[in-house]
Design an enzyme around this catalytic site. Sequence first.
Site, mmCIF file in Angstrom:
data_model
loop_
_atom_site.group_PDB
_atom_site.id
_atom_site.type_symbol
_atom_site.label_atom_id
_atom_site.label_comp_id
_atom_site.label_asym_id
_atom_site.label_seq_id
_atom_site.Cartn_x
_atom_site.Cartn_y
_atom_site.Cartn_z
ATOM 1 N N ASN A 196 -10.993 -2.667 -5.345
ATOM 2 C CA ASN A 196 -10.089 -1.581 -6.271
ATOM 3 C C ASN A 196 -10.901 -1.312 -7.500
ATOM 4 O OD1 ASN A 196 -7.226 -2.744 -5.124
ATOM 5 N ND2 ASN A 196 -7.993 -1.024 -4.384
ATOM 6 N N ASP A 211 0.838 -1.138 0.095
ATOM 7 C CA ASP A 211 0.069 0.004 0.093
ATOM 8 C C ASP A 211 0.606 1.223 -0.030
ATOM 9 O OD1 ASP A 211 -2.351 1.546 0.017
ATOM 10 O OD2 ASP A 211 -2.856 1.202 2.174
HETATM 11 C C1 IPE Z 1 -5.552 -2.818 -0.352
HETATM 12 O O1 IPE Z 1 -5.019 -1.315 -0.322
HETATM 13 C C2 IPE Z 1 -5.330 -3.338 -1.755
HETATM 14 C C3 IPE Z 1 -4.148 -3.652 -2.376
HETATM 15 C C4 IPE Z 1 -2.780 -3.056 -1.587
HETATM 16 C C5 IPE Z 1 -3.938 -4.232 -3.547
HETATM 17 P P1 IPE Z 1 -6.378 -0.459 -0.482
HETATM 18 O O2 IPE Z 1 -5.561 0.865 -0.562
HETATM 19 O O3 IPE Z 1 -7.039 -0.594 -1.800
HETATM 20 O O4 IPE Z 1 -7.069 -0.310 0.966
HETATM 21 P P2 IPE Z 1 -7.817 0.758 1.588
HETATM 22 O O5 IPE Z 1 -8.919 1.242 0.462
HETATM 23 O O6 IPE Z 1 -7.068 1.788 1.982
HETATM 24 O O7 IPE Z 1 -8.517 -0.025 2.586
HETATM 25 C C1 IPE Z 2 -1.635 0.455 -3.451
HETATM 26 O O1 IPE Z 2 -1.509 1.641 -3.522
HETATM 27 C C2 IPE Z 2 -1.729 -0.231 -4.781
HETATM 28 C C3 IPE Z 2 -3.208 -0.660 -4.981
HETATM 29 C C4 IPE Z 2 -4.135 -0.689 -4.249
HETATM 30 C C5 IPE Z 2 -3.323 -1.222 -6.222
HETATM 31 P P1 IPE Z 2 -2.677 2.741 -3.444
HETATM 32 O O2 IPE Z 2 -2.855 3.190 -4.720
HETATM 33 O O3 IPE Z 2 -3.605 2.236 -2.428
HETATM 34 O O4 IPE Z 2 -1.798 3.933 -2.751
HETATM 35 P P2 IPE Z 2 -2.495 5.080 -1.620
HETATM 36 O O5 IPE Z 2 -2.900 4.052 -0.494
HETATM 37 O O6 IPE Z 2 -3.507 5.751 -2.409
HETATM 38 O O7 IPE Z 2 -1.305 5.697 -1.117
HETATM 39 MG MG MG Z 3 -3.996 2.282 -0.494
#
Ligand code: IPE
Ligand code: IPE
Ligand code: MG
Length: 228
Positions: free
Chosen positions: A65, A17
Amino acid sequence: MADNSQNQARHVAIIMDGNGRWAKRRALPRAMGHKRGVEAVRTLVRSLKDMPIECLTLYAFSSENWKRPQDEVSDLMNLMRSFIRSDLDEFVANGVRLKIVGDWRALDSDIVDMLEDALERTRNGTRTVAVALNYGAQQEIAMAARAAASEDEITPESIERHLFTADLPPVDLLIRTSGEVRLSNFLLWQMAYAEMIFVETLWPDFTPRHLHEALDTFAMRERRYGGR
Ligand code: IPE
Ligand code: IPE
Ligand code: MG
């Protein structure tokens, strides 16, 4: 007595993340954060050959997602395509067995074809890298319970046999980057007794050194499994 003889993690799972925040801090487009995130994956997978881990499961795209803007979803899918193209040979050469968990067959058909080919080509690998794609743990558990009910009694064991991870050991260690302290529908069943480590590092900045540090912390944890 407490069982702390098992201080070696066989199965490590990572919620990768913080790509978006990594990009935002640099005033870069989010896509750039995801791109650097893929580079962190590549470096980490390369480093596995020096580590005793049997299985690494990476959360790449959750079933939730899809709620993101369409541009971002297609950037992520395109990164998936280019990652398979650029890294599959190296996976094969390094003895990586690719596994996909989640409803990945619902992805675009060209990605499904590429993944099928990648699974076939890596099937004799000895170290598993499982990628969670279009994955949600609640959906997985419901699916496994339905399958268990259709042929057997519903018990923890019968459900477990129908999970995507039926051939993997339970998760020993979960790492989540970026400072968020939640599970976001990842491997809920498999993490029943996992140790958890939450780090502030944003995913694109995560290196094999961070994984080594987490494994050192894990080795000092005392796991009890309800005993004493
Ligand atoms: C969890 O991260 C999913 C992945 C890392 C693929 P998110 O960024 O989607 O999770 P939330 O929405 O902050 O819980
Ligand atoms: C994790 O990074 C990747 C996926 C969930 C695919 P994020 O895109 O969730 O990054 P933040 O949480 O917005 O920083
Ligand atoms: Mg995230």
